[in-house]
Design a protein around this motif. Structure first.
Motif, PDB file in Angstrom:
ATOM      1  N   PRO A   8      -9.014   2.861   2.349  1.00 33.57           N
ATOM      2  CA  PRO A   8      -9.126   2.178   3.729  1.00 33.57           C
ATOM      3  C   PRO A   8      -8.395   1.149   4.011  1.00 33.57           C
ATOM      4  O   PRO A   8      -9.386   0.044   4.881  1.00 33.57           O
ATOM      5  N   ARG A   9      -8.026   0.199   3.038  1.00 29.45           N
ATOM      6  CA  ARG A   9      -7.095  -1.184   3.474  1.00 29.45           C
ATOM      7  C   ARG A   9      -6.757  -1.201   4.711  1.00 29.45           C
ATOM      8  O   ARG A   9      -6.097  -2.214   4.958  1.00 29.45           O
ATOM      9  N   MET A  10      -6.066   0.056   5.188  1.00 28.75           N
ATOM     10  CA  MET A  10      -5.028  -0.109   6.040  1.00 28.75           C
ATOM     11  C   MET A  10      -5.894  -0.093   7.485  1.00 28.75           C
ATOM     12  O   MET A  10      -5.488  -0.496   8.058  1.00 28.75           O
ATOM     13  N   THR A  11      -7.563   0.769   7.529  1.00 27.48           N
ATOM     14  CA  THR A  11      -7.331   0.314   8.293  1.00 27.48           C
ATOM     15  C   THR A  11      -8.002  -1.047   8.450  1.00 27.48           C
ATOM     16  O   THR A  11      -8.702  -1.356   9.432  1.00 27.48           O
ATOM     17  N   ALA A  12      -8.624  -1.430   7.493  1.00 29.11           N
ATOM     18  CA  ALA A  12      -9.294  -2.682   7.528  1.00 29.11           C
ATOM     19  C   ALA A  12      -7.542  -4.052   7.525  1.00 29.11           C
ATOM     20  O   ALA A  12      -7.332  -4.630   8.588  1.00 29.11           O
ATOM     21  N   ILE A  63       0.639  -0.849  -0.144  1.00 25.59           N
ATOM     22  CA  ILE A  63       0.372   0.199  -0.339  1.00 25.59           C
ATOM     23  C   ILE A  63       0.910   0.621   0.135  1.00 25.59           C
ATOM     24  O   ILE A  63       0.870   2.116  -0.518  1.00 25.59           O
ATOM     25  N   TRP A  64       1.727   1.868   1.099  1.00 23.48           N
ATOM     26  CA  TRP A  64       2.981   2.428   1.045  1.00 23.48           C
ATOM     27  C   TRP A  64       3.275   2.777  -0.474  1.00 23.48           C
ATOM     28  O   TRP A  64       3.425   4.050  -1.084  1.00 23.48           O
ATOM     29  N   LYS A  65       3.530   1.697  -1.292  1.00 23.84           N
ATOM     30  CA  LYS A  65       4.200   1.578  -2.670  1.00 23.84           C
ATOM     31  C   LYS A  65       3.983   2.446  -3.432  1.00 23.84           C
ATOM     32  O   LYS A  65       3.873   2.891  -4.366  1.00 23.84           O
ATOM     33  N   GLU A  66       2.261   1.727  -3.579  1.00 23.41           N
ATOM     34  CA  GLU A  66       1.448   2.350  -3.749  1.00 23.41           C
ATOM     35  C   GLU A  66       1.172   3.102  -4.285  1.00 23.41           C
ATOM     36  O   GLU A  66       0.785   4.172  -5.315  1.00 23.41           O
ATOM     37  N   HIS A  67       1.168   4.301  -3.240  1.00 21.50           N
ATOM     38  CA  HIS A  67       0.947   5.285  -3.053  1.00 21.50           C
ATOM     39  C   HIS A  67       1.861   6.810  -2.925  1.00 21.50           C
ATOM     40  O   HIS A  67       2.327   7.836  -2.634  1.00 21.50           O
ATOM     41  N   GLY A  68       3.295   5.833  -2.953  1.00 22.32           N
ATOM     42  CA  GLY A  68       4.427   6.748  -3.672  1.00 22.32           C
ATOM     43  C   GLY A  68       5.980   6.511  -2.625  1.00 22.32           C
ATOM     44  O   GLY A  68       6.965   7.390  -2.862  1.00 22.32           O
ATOM     45  N   ALA A  69       5.817   5.763  -2.122  1.00 23.94           N
ATOM     46  CA  ALA A  69       7.512   4.951  -1.279  1.00 23.94           C
ATOM     47  C   ALA A  69       8.570   4.665  -2.672  1.00 23.94           C
ATOM     48  O   ALA A  69       7.207   3.999  -3.074  1.00 23.94           O
ATOM     49  N   LEU A  70       9.088   4.986  -1.910  1.00 27.93           N
ATOM     50  CA  LEU A  70      10.161   4.101  -3.342  1.00 27.93           C
ATOM     51  C   LEU A  70      10.825   2.622  -2.723  1.00 27.93           C
ATOM     52  O   LEU A  70      10.644   2.047  -3.379  1.00 27.93           O
ATOM     53  N   SER A  95      -8.704  -6.216  11.569  1.00 29.04           N
ATOM     54  CA  SER A  95      -8.528  -7.731  11.560  1.00 29.04           C
ATOM     55  C   SER A  95      -6.628  -8.146  11.952  1.00 29.04           C
ATOM     56  O   SER A  95      -7.452  -8.903  12.170  1.00 29.04           O
ATOM     57  N   SER A  96      -5.975  -7.213  12.286  1.00 27.33           N
ATOM     58  CA  SER A  96      -4.586  -8.395  12.737  1.00 27.33           C
ATOM     59  C   SER A  96      -5.233  -8.440  14.112  1.00 27.33           C
ATOM     60  O   SER A  96      -5.213  -8.112  14.992  1.00 27.33           O
ATOM     61  N   CYS A  97      -4.007 -10.002  14.208  1.00 27.06           N
ATOM     62  CA  CYS A  97      -3.972 -10.458  15.623  1.00 27.06           C
ATOM     63  C   CYS A  97      -2.700 -10.511  15.353  1.00 27.06           C
ATOM     64  O   CYS A  97      -1.602 -11.465  16.546  1.00 27.06           O
ATOM     65  N   SER A  98      -1.215  -9.467  15.466  1.00 30.46           N
ATOM     66  CA  SER A  98      -0.168  -9.233  15.460  1.00 30.46           C
ATOM     67  C   SER A  98       0.289  -8.151  16.103  1.00 30.46           C
ATOM     68  O   SER A  98       1.785  -9.073  16.934  1.00 30.46           O
ATOM     69  N   GLY A  99      -0.478  -7.982  17.633  1.00 27.84           N
ATOM     70  CA  GLY A  99      -0.081  -7.378  18.906  1.00 27.84           C
ATOM     71  C   GLY A  99       1.205  -6.415  18.475  1.00 27.84           C
ATOM     72  O   GLY A  99       1.336  -5.751  19.629  1.00 27.84           O
ATOM     73  N   PHE A 100       1.055  -5.964  17.404  1.00 29.70           N
ATOM     74  CA  PHE A 100       1.177  -4.141  17.035  1.00 29.70           C
ATOM     75  C   PHE A 100       0.524  -3.266  17.783  1.00 29.70           C
ATOM     76  O   PHE A 100      -0.499  -3.096  18.209  1.00 29.70           O
ATOM     77  N   GLU A 101       1.257  -2.295  18.908  1.00 31.20           N
ATOM     78  CA  GLU A 101       0.906  -1.658  19.007  1.00 31.20           C
ATOM     79  C   GLU A 101       2.162  -0.172  18.766  1.00 31.20           C
ATOM     80  O   GLU A 101       3.083  -0.036  19.095  1.00 31.20           O
ATOM     81  N   ALA A 102       0.840   1.001  18.797  1.00 31.18           N
ATOM     82  CA  ALA A 102       1.165   2.220  17.719  1.00 31.18           C
ATOM     83  C   ALA A 102       2.088   2.410  19.136  1.00 31.18           C
ATOM     84  O   ALA A 102       3.635   3.318  18.825  1.00 31.18           O
ATOM     85  N   LYS A 103       1.511   2.608  19.983  1.00 33.18           N
ATOM     86  CA  LYS A 103       2.085   3.951  21.060  1.00 33.18           C
ATOM     87  C   LYS A 103       3.490   2.934  21.947  1.00 33.18           C
ATOM     88  O   LYS A 103       3.946   4.125  22.320  1.00 33.18           O
TER      89      LYS A 103
END
Length: 118
Positions: free
Chosen positions: A91-95, A30-37, A99-107
């Motif tokens: 909206p794909r990022m929000t989804a 998704i990031w690459k689609e939106h401009g990340a190199l 839906s992830s059970c990865s345990g990632f915590e942005a904080k």
């Protein structure tokens, strides 16, 4: 050549690394689609050096967690700002996150944007 990079470090539960990998791969696309190199993530395996502070200490990681280090490269800060706006509105990022059970915590993530030094 990239002139601006977003960098980040965060812990993920060791038992959920496989689930997180799927999330990261989808997010990279998704990031690459939106401009990340380029978009890369790595799992830490040599994280302590005498005389320095470790990422482990900074994010207060436990023995049951692994550290992920990543970076996203952009042509410029302006390109990064635009890409991040598009990713946040996608909206794909929000989804993915919901839906992830990865345990990632942005904080618990260390994050920053960096311009090229040389």
């Amino acid at each position: 050549m990239a002139h601006y990079v977003d960098g980040f470090v965060f812990p993920v539960p060791r038992a959920r690394l496989s689930e997180y990998r799927g999330l990261a791969q989808a997010a990279a696309d998704i990031w690459k689609e939106h401009g990340a190199l380029d978009y890369r993530e790595y799992v830490g395996d040599d994280l302590e050096r005498e005389g320095t502070r470790s990422f482990i200490e900074l994010v207060d990681a436990t023995e049951d967690e692994v550290l992920v280090f990543g970076w996203v490269a952009f042509e410029s800060r302006e390109a990064r700002d635009l890409a991040n706006e598009k990713v946040a509105a996608d909206p794909r990022m929000t989804a993915l996150v919901e839906s992830s059970c990865s345990g990632f915590e942005a904080k618990r993530m260390l994050y920053g944007g960096f311009g090229a030094l040389f």
